[in-house]
Motif scaffolding. Sequence first.
Motif, PDB file in Angstrom:
ATOM      1  N   LYS A 189      58.454  47.136  39.721  1.00  0.00           N
ATOM      2  CA  LYS A 189      57.242  46.335  39.625  1.00  0.00           C
ATOM      3  C   LYS A 189      57.591  44.849  39.739  1.00  0.00           C
ATOM      4  CE  LYS A 189      54.693  49.970  38.639  1.00  0.00           C
ATOM      5  NZ  LYS A 189      53.757  50.537  39.652  1.00  0.00           N
ATOM      6  N   ASP A 200      55.127  38.112  37.894  1.00  0.00           N
ATOM      7  CA  ASP A 200      54.295  36.985  38.335  1.00  0.00           C
ATOM      8  C   ASP A 200      55.083  36.013  39.208  1.00  0.00           C
ATOM      9  OD1 ASP A 200      52.055  37.901  37.083  1.00  0.00           O
ATOM     10  OD2 ASP A 200      52.215  36.599  35.331  1.00  0.00           O
ATOM     11  N   LYS A 216      35.753  38.349  21.124  1.00  0.00           N
ATOM     12  CA  LYS A 216      37.022  37.682  21.438  1.00  0.00           C
ATOM     13  C   LYS A 216      37.407  36.634  20.390  1.00  0.00           C
ATOM     14  CE  LYS A 216      37.332  39.796  25.460  1.00  0.00           C
ATOM     15  NZ  LYS A 216      38.192  40.978  25.603  1.00  0.00           N
ATOM     16  N   THR A 228      32.674  47.871  29.402  1.00  0.00           N
ATOM     17  CA  THR A 228      33.689  48.100  30.433  1.00  0.00           C
ATOM     18  C   THR A 228      34.434  46.827  30.789  1.00  0.00           C
ATOM     19  OG1 THR A 228      32.425  49.933  31.394  1.00  0.00           O
ATOM     20  CG2 THR A 228      34.074  48.874  32.799  1.00  0.00           C
ATOM     21  N   ASP A 266      37.108  44.804  28.371  1.00  0.00           N
ATOM     22  CA  ASP A 266      38.489  45.256  28.236  1.00  0.00           C
ATOM     23  C   ASP A 266      39.429  44.189  28.796  1.00  0.00           C
ATOM     24  OD1 ASP A 266      40.984  46.485  28.413  1.00  0.00           O
ATOM     25  OD2 ASP A 266      40.168  48.402  29.087  1.00  0.00           O
ATOM     26  N   GLU A 267      40.395  43.772  27.993  1.00  0.00           N
ATOM     27  CA  GLU A 267      41.303  42.713  28.434  1.00  0.00           C
ATOM     28  C   GLU A 267      42.133  43.131  29.646  1.00  0.00           C
ATOM     29  OE1 GLU A 267      45.193  42.998  25.653  1.00  0.00           O
ATOM     30  OE2 GLU A 267      43.337  42.642  24.560  1.00  0.00           O
ATOM     31  N   ASN A 268      42.221  44.438  29.893  1.00  0.00           N
ATOM     32  CA  ASN A 268      42.979  44.912  31.054  1.00  0.00           C
ATOM     33  C   ASN A 268      42.119  45.147  32.285  1.00  0.00           C
ATOM     34  OD1 ASN A 268      45.518  45.056  29.662  1.00  0.00           O
ATOM     35  ND2 ASN A 268      44.762  46.887  28.612  1.00  0.00           N
ATOM     36  N   ASP A 269      40.806  44.870  32.173  1.00  0.00           N
ATOM     37  CA  ASP A 269      39.942  45.072  33.335  1.00  0.00           C
ATOM     38  C   ASP A 269      40.335  44.090  34.439  1.00  0.00           C
ATOM     39  OD1 ASP A 269      37.372  46.223  34.535  1.00  0.00           O
ATOM     40  OD2 ASP A 269      37.087  44.058  34.707  1.00  0.00           O
ATOM     41  N   PRO A 270      40.577  44.575  35.652  1.00  0.00           N
ATOM     42  CA  PRO A 270      41.067  43.696  36.726  1.00  0.00           C
ATOM     43  C   PRO A 270      40.045  42.681  37.212  1.00  0.00           C
ATOM     44  CG  PRO A 270      40.585  45.889  37.580  1.00  0.00           C
ATOM     45  CD  PRO A 270      40.472  45.980  36.091  1.00  0.00           C
ATOM     46  N   ARG A 302      38.225  40.656  35.429  1.00  0.00           N
ATOM     47  CA  ARG A 302      38.403  39.456  34.602  1.00  0.00           C
ATOM     48  C   ARG A 302      37.123  38.601  34.543  1.00  0.00           C
ATOM     49  NH1 ARG A 302      43.561  38.185  33.295  1.00  0.00           N
ATOM     50  NH2 ARG A 302      43.261  35.945  33.478  1.00  0.00           N
ATOM     51  N   LYS A 361      41.360  37.455  20.450  1.00  0.00           N
ATOM     52  CA  LYS A 361      41.608  38.452  21.487  1.00  0.00           C
ATOM     53  C   LYS A 361      41.641  37.785  22.847  1.00  0.00           C
ATOM     54  CE  LYS A 361      39.429  42.260  18.983  1.00  0.00           C
ATOM     55  NZ  LYS A 361      38.394  43.317  19.042  1.00  0.00           N
ATOM     56  N   LYS A 362      42.283  38.444  23.807  1.00  0.00           N
ATOM     57  CA  LYS A 362      42.339  37.905  25.161  1.00  0.00           C
ATOM     58  C   LYS A 362      41.017  38.154  25.863  1.00  0.00           C
ATOM     59  CE  LYS A 362      47.321  38.307  25.810  1.00  0.00           C
ATOM     60  NZ  LYS A 362      48.411  38.877  26.620  1.00  0.00           N
TER      61      LYS A 362
END
Length: 549
Positions: free
Chosen positions: A193, A196, A445, A469, A472-476, A478, A548-549
Amino acid sequence: MKHNAYGYLLLAALGFGCAQTPTTSTPQGPVTDVAQLTEVAPQYASTVTAADLSRHLTILASDEYEGRNTGERGQKMAAEYIAREFREDGLTGPVQGGSNPYYQTFDLERSQWGDGYMTVGQEKYLMMQDFFVLGSSPFQTEQAVDVVFAGYGIDAENYSDYTNQDVTGKVVVVLAGEPRGSNGNFLISGTDKASDWGNDYRTKRNAATKHGAKAVLIVTGTNESEFNSLTQRYKAYASRPSLGLKSSGNQENAAVAFVSPVAGSTLLNTTPEKLFAHGTQTGEAGGPVAGNFTAATDVKIKASRDASPLPTENVLGFVEGSDKKDEVVVITAHYDHVGVDSTLQGDQIFNGANDDGSGTVAVIELAEAFAQAKKDGFGPRRSILFMTVTAEEKGLLGSEYYAENPIFPLENTVANVNIDMIGRMDKEHEKTNDSNYIYSIGADKLSSELHQINEEMNEKYVNLKLDYTFNDENDPNRFYYRSDHYNFAKNGIPIVFYFNGVHDDYHQPSDEVDKIIFESAEKVARLAFHVTWELANRENRIVVDSNKK
């Protein structure tokens, strides 16, 4: 589709379609009792109606408003309409020192690349052909520069190309991407992987800035054809004018440019083949390798950017509170859109009915409801600022300007309720024809209490499905970072963002009024009303107790 705004203006002037003010006995002086205020809340929420939302939006999203592009005639017309509604509904204009107390006026900067080139001895390389500058430029006039090579431009804990390098005030040439080891894994992550350092050029910019470099030039692609392919979208973007907040003149970060393999290798007195061989050597060594290139000494760079001011305005209406008036709740939506595209066949006007005419008219309706409550003696305990912001489509610039130049101190700002794109269904909910939902983003948040208030008000009064939905801090997608509330959140102010999601008409001329589901928009606006009412009238200011992020 052509809309006749005049007819609706006439009906509005006659009072047609307006919600009736609730009948409430007027108290002697402002009410500050929480129970009494809670009891009358539904009466004022009921003045926020689908009919009134439709009436306002049919005007603001008509062809006459020309897509409300920032700084242009349609945006000015929309600002006038909103300010007039605020004034007629009894809100005060809180901005002092200007010609219009409802306008927070400021200049954006419209800029476009001008003359640009890079010379290495007798060789000349052209901007927009051999290199592309991203962001601002410290090379407004031709400048002689010192060049240094810094491998991949990485400065991580386990790998640094800056060890024993002095790049202060210099132009750093680096390779794009990041090195892989002999096992095929990336050296930084130790896995397959990329990090950044390989995915986001800003990481290399930040490292160059940290070490004092003036600019970082990232050699992109392995040949000219690949360079042209990889930079095609930058060429299209860079050839157009852009808007931003007026520059202070200070270059905070190192400048960034993508350069072709030929130009990059010439800066180092080598060939593309030898330059890329350095990457192979790095992988074989399993860590940074000192470059054996002798940088060119006769290098000059010019990358001028021509700028001119573009006046615009946020539109503000204020309802002063009673016993807690120094604390302020801010309600926002952006009223700008993207204007007109004369190159299109057929409809050329981006009316922006959903984006974000829908949020704008919700703010107008909420402002009217709270102003009426105050007239009746049930005004909010805390003050409320209703603000429609400009230039969201250009990068959240209107809300950013307010956050940097607040009319009311940010430390006194209790929360921000932001409304952007309501009254439609996104693709996921179109599958089941379910419009009884709203994406609720960001309430948890910074404040657990705001999240709780949002859920309680919805359950008590509205009964929308609160869809988390996109929270979620991992939702792409953003989305938390992509609308005006974020300029409050990043300053530690709790926010809640209401959003119905993206559909096929997003940023298309087909984003028209006749596709809005006003009954759905009414429910979302009423939820925003009840949350605002609670924030403004509860005994204690909501706590900031989360990160939270």
